[in-house]
Each structure stands twice: as structure tokens, then as C-alpha cells.
Design an enzyme around this catalytic site. Structure first.
Site, mmCIF file in Angstrom:
data_model
loop_
_atom_site.group_PDB
_atom_site.id
_atom_site.type_symbol
_atom_site.label_atom_id
_atom_site.label_comp_id
_atom_site.label_asym_id
_atom_site.label_seq_id
_atom_site.Cartn_x
_atom_site.Cartn_y
_atom_site.Cartn_z
ATOM 1 C CB SER A 175 -44.751 96.551 37.188
ATOM 2 O OG SER A 175 -44.308 95.848 38.323
ATOM 3 C CE1 TYR B 68 -48.304 99.348 40.341
ATOM 4 C CE2 TYR B 68 -47.301 97.173 40.371
ATOM 5 C CZ TYR B 68 -47.194 98.541 40.165
ATOM 6 O OH TYR B 68 -45.990 99.088 39.772
HETATM 7 N N1 LIG Z 1 -40.977 101.675 42.594
HETATM 8 C C1 LIG Z 1 -40.976 100.460 42.127
HETATM 9 O O1 LIG Z 1 -40.376 99.560 42.733
HETATM 10 C C2 LIG Z 1 -41.693 100.140 40.817
HETATM 11 C C3 LIG Z 1 -41.543 98.870 40.264
HETATM 12 C C4 LIG Z 1 -42.179 98.578 39.060
HETATM 13 C C5 LIG Z 1 -42.919 99.546 38.396
HETATM 14 N N2 LIG Z 1 -43.053 100.782 38.964
HETATM 15 C C6 LIG Z 1 -43.824 101.777 38.207
HETATM 16 O O2 LIG Z 1 -43.022 102.916 37.963
HETATM 17 C C7 LIG Z 1 -43.822 104.094 37.926
HETATM 18 C C8 LIG Z 1 -43.266 105.110 38.915
HETATM 19 O O3 LIG Z 1 -43.273 104.542 40.204
HETATM 20 P P1 LIG Z 1 -42.562 105.218 41.473
HETATM 21 O O4 LIG Z 1 -42.193 104.120 42.368
HETATM 22 O O5 LIG Z 1 -41.564 106.202 41.032
HETATM 23 O O6 LIG Z 1 -43.834 105.943 42.119
HETATM 24 P P2 LIG Z 1 -43.957 107.152 43.133
HETATM 25 O O7 LIG Z 1 -45.121 106.827 43.989
HETATM 26 O O8 LIG Z 1 -42.653 107.491 43.784
HETATM 27 O O9 LIG Z 1 -44.324 108.353 42.138
HETATM 28 C C9 LIG Z 1 -45.495 108.307 41.362
HETATM 29 C C10 LIG Z 1 -45.822 109.724 40.912
HETATM 30 O O10 LIG Z 1 -47.061 109.642 40.170
HETATM 31 C C11 LIG Z 1 -47.895 110.715 40.607
HETATM 32 N N3 LIG Z 1 -49.298 110.395 40.365
HETATM 33 C C12 LIG Z 1 -50.102 109.554 41.066
HETATM 34 N N4 LIG Z 1 -51.344 109.556 40.558
HETATM 35 C C13 LIG Z 1 -51.334 110.409 39.501
HETATM 36 C C14 LIG Z 1 -52.302 110.825 38.567
HETATM 37 N N5 LIG Z 1 -53.574 110.401 38.633
HETATM 38 N N6 LIG Z 1 -51.941 111.678 37.598
HETATM 39 C C15 LIG Z 1 -50.661 112.163 37.535
HETATM 40 N N7 LIG Z 1 -49.699 111.816 38.403
HETATM 41 C C16 LIG Z 1 -50.033 110.948 39.366
HETATM 42 C C17 LIG Z 1 -47.568 110.889 42.093
HETATM 43 O O11 LIG Z 1 -47.972 112.159 42.583
HETATM 44 C C18 LIG Z 1 -46.057 110.686 42.090
HETATM 45 O O12 LIG Z 1 -45.370 111.888 41.881
HETATM 46 C C19 LIG Z 1 -45.244 103.636 38.244
HETATM 47 O O13 LIG Z 1 -45.968 103.454 37.045
HETATM 48 C C20 LIG Z 1 -45.030 102.311 38.941
HETATM 49 O O14 LIG Z 1 -46.149 101.468 38.845
HETATM 50 C C21 LIG Z 1 -42.471 101.094 40.156
#
Ligand SMILES: NC(=O)c1ccc[n+]([C@@H]2O[C@H](COP(=O)([O-])OP(=O)(O)OC[C@H]3O[C@@H](n4cnc5c(N)ncnc54)[C@H](O)[C@@H]3O)[C@@H](O)[C@H]2O)c1
Length: 247
Positions: A139, A152
Site C-alpha cells: 500500500s 496496517y
Molecule cells: N482499497 C484500497 O484503497 C487499498 C489501498 C491500498 C492497498 N490495498 C490493499 O489491497 C488489498 C485488497 O484490498 P481491497 O480494498 O480490495 O479489500 P476488500 O476488503 O474489498 O477485500 C479483501 C478480501 O480479502 C478477504 N480476506 C480477509 N481476510 C482474509 C484471510 N484471513 N484470508 C483470506 N482472505 C481474507 C476478504 O474476505 C475480502 O474478500 C489488501 O491487501 C489491501 O490492504 C487496498
């Protein structure tokens, strides 16, 4: 010929958000995809929608035995493995003094240990395939500081460091390991999902040099690049996809 023809890729956290988008896009690029998630209902539904090029495994990334089932599915259903996207993640907003030790540790178990297990468990199969690509989703919170995000941030900075260590160890075997650093991505769970109001989205966009928030496809495009031969000399890199938000 599509960019990922003949490749088998595991995507964790693929039931919704960016993981679901990656899975859809990878299948569109010719890959066969093992989708994994703790949310079995949504994950299985998406895999069924994607057809014979997709398989779903219920999977908590923090549990070693469940990784063994994921790896076995890649081998038994699709015969090999060329890529892994360590995407599953949790986010919690809490000050250091307010967060419980159990909650802090659980977040590290998922975001950091989940990535560590993924590298360990996928490496033998990638080696067997003669090389491959591991994409670790960090991130912009793995590059700079944001108030109230200590667990985080700790996990995402650590994923960035782990990526470098893995790139050094596995690079000589043709296994590339890189980290992707998304900025705020709309229409995901971590951005407030569909719950973010148009005003909140506009406020966030106004702080970004490109004048808009990120979209899941912005990150999927980078993931596809890193899994493809177009990035064959990219190893241990930090790919920032944030419209310039941290400049
Ligand atoms: N959304 C953002 O703005 C953003 C920004 C930077 C980084 N990220 C990173 O991108 C990735 C995806 O984020 P997102 O926003 O799509 O998240 P999201 O919350 O929409 O989806 C995350 C998914 O991970 C699954 N999950 C959670 N815990 C789990 C576990 N223990 N084992 C297996 N699956 C599990 C959830 O059920 C969900 O389907 C993450 O690593 C997040 O940190 C997101």
C-alpha cells in the site's frame, strides 16, 4: 495470444474488492486462476461465473494447513503454478494505545504472515515450473505514514521488506517477487465499499494530482504486467499505483 496464456495463478482475497477484479481480469488474459478467500459463498459464486478457467478454495491465509490445500488445488486442477498474488488483507483504524494486542497480532497474521506463508508454499511449485512471479500487495501505507493506521502500516512496511528478501533469495531461480503500492481505490471494502458517499469520493480525489481516485482496474493492470513476460527483468521493485498521491 493473450498475455497470461498457459499460466496458473493463485489470487488470495479474491471474493470481492480488488482481488475479485484481478481474478476476472487474469482469466480474461488467458490465465487459469485459483481464487481463495475466507468468504466461501462469494468466492465460489465468482469462480462459477468465471467458468472452467477458475477454481475456488476456502482459505484463511494465516493458516498453514489451508495453504497446503490451495497449492494442491493448483497442482491437481490445473497441473502447475506460475504466479501468486498475495492480495488478502485487513485494515483497522485505531490508535496504538487503543488497539488490543490480540487485534494488532491478528492483523499481522493476515497481512504479513499470510504473505510469508504464500511465498513459502508457492515457491516449490514455481521452481518446478522453471520460474514465476509473486506479486505482494502492499500500500502507499507501506511507504509513508497515515495517522491511526499503526497495525496496517506496520504490516504493509513489513510486506515491502519481505518482498526484497524474497526477491534476493528466489531471483536466481527465475522467481521474481515485487510489491505493489496502491493509493485509495474506489469500490473496494477498504475504501468504504459502496458505502462511500459521492462527497467523500470527491474529497479524496481532490487531494490527488491525477484528479481522481484509483479504480480496481488500475491495480489489475499492474498485476497483469508483473505476472507477464513484459516484466521479465523487474525483481524486488516497489510499483506505486496512486495517481501521484504520495508526492
Ligand atoms: N482499497 C484500497 O484503497 C487499498 C489501498 C491500498 C492497498 N490495498 C490493499 O489491497 C488489498 C485488497 O484490498 P481491497 O480494498 O480490495 O479489500 P476488500 O476488503 O474489498 O477485500 C479483501 C478480501 O480479502 C478477504 N480476506 C480477509 N481476510 C482474509 C484471510 N484471513 N484470508 C483470506 N482472505 C481474507 C476478504 O474476505 C475480502 O474478500 C489488501 O491487501 C489491501 O490492504 C487496498
Amino acid at each position: 495470444m493473450a498475455r497470461l496464456d498457459d499460466r496458473v495463478v493463485i489470487v488470495t482475497g479474491a471474493a470481492r474488492g480488488m482481488g475479485a477484479n484481478h481474478a476476472r481480469r487474469l482469466v480474461g488474459e488467458g490465465a487459469r486462476v485459483v481464487l481463495t478467500d475466507v468468504d466461501a459463498e462469494a468466492g465460489a459464486k465468482l469462480a462459477a461465473e468465471l467458468g472452467g478457467g477458475a477454481a475456488f478454495v476456502e482459505h484463511d491465509v494465516s493458516r498453514e494447513a489451508e495453504w497446503d490445500r490451495v497449492i494442491a488445488t493448483a497442482r491437481e486442477t490445473f497441473g502447475s503454478l506460475q504466479g501468486l498474488v498475495n492480495n488478502a488483507g485487513l485494515l483497522r483504524r485505531e490508535r496504538i494505545e487503543d488497539e488490543s494486542p490480540e487485534a494488532f497480532e491478528r492483523l499481522l497474521q493476515v497481512n504479513l504472515m499470510g504473505t510469508w506463508w504464500g511465498i513459502r508454499k508457492a515457491a516449490p511449485l514455481l521452481r518446478e515450473a522453471g520460474g514465476g512471479s509473486i506479486v505482494n500487495i502492499s500500500s502507499t501505507a507501506g511507504l509513508k505514514g497515515y495517522p491511526g493506521l499503526s497495525s496496517y502500516m506496520t504490516s504493509k512496511w513489513a510486506v515491502r521488506g519481505l518482498t526484497k528478501a524474497a526477491a534476493l533469495e528466489l531471483g536466481p531461480e527465475g522467481i521474481r517477487v515485487n510489491s505493489v503500492h496502491p493509493g485509495g481505490i474506489e469500490d473496494t471494502g477498504m475504501f468504504g465499499g459502496s458505502g462511500a458517499t459521492p462527497e467523500q469520493k470527491a474529497q479524496a480525489a481532490a487531494r490527488i494530482p491525477m484528479g481522481r481516485n484509483g479504480r480496481p482496474d488500475d491495480i489489475s493492470d499492474m498485476v497483469i504486467f508483473l505476472l507477464s513476460d513484459a516484466s521479465s527483468y523487474v525483481n524486488g521493485a516497489e510499483l506505486v499505483v496512486d495517481g501521484g498521491s504520495i508526492l
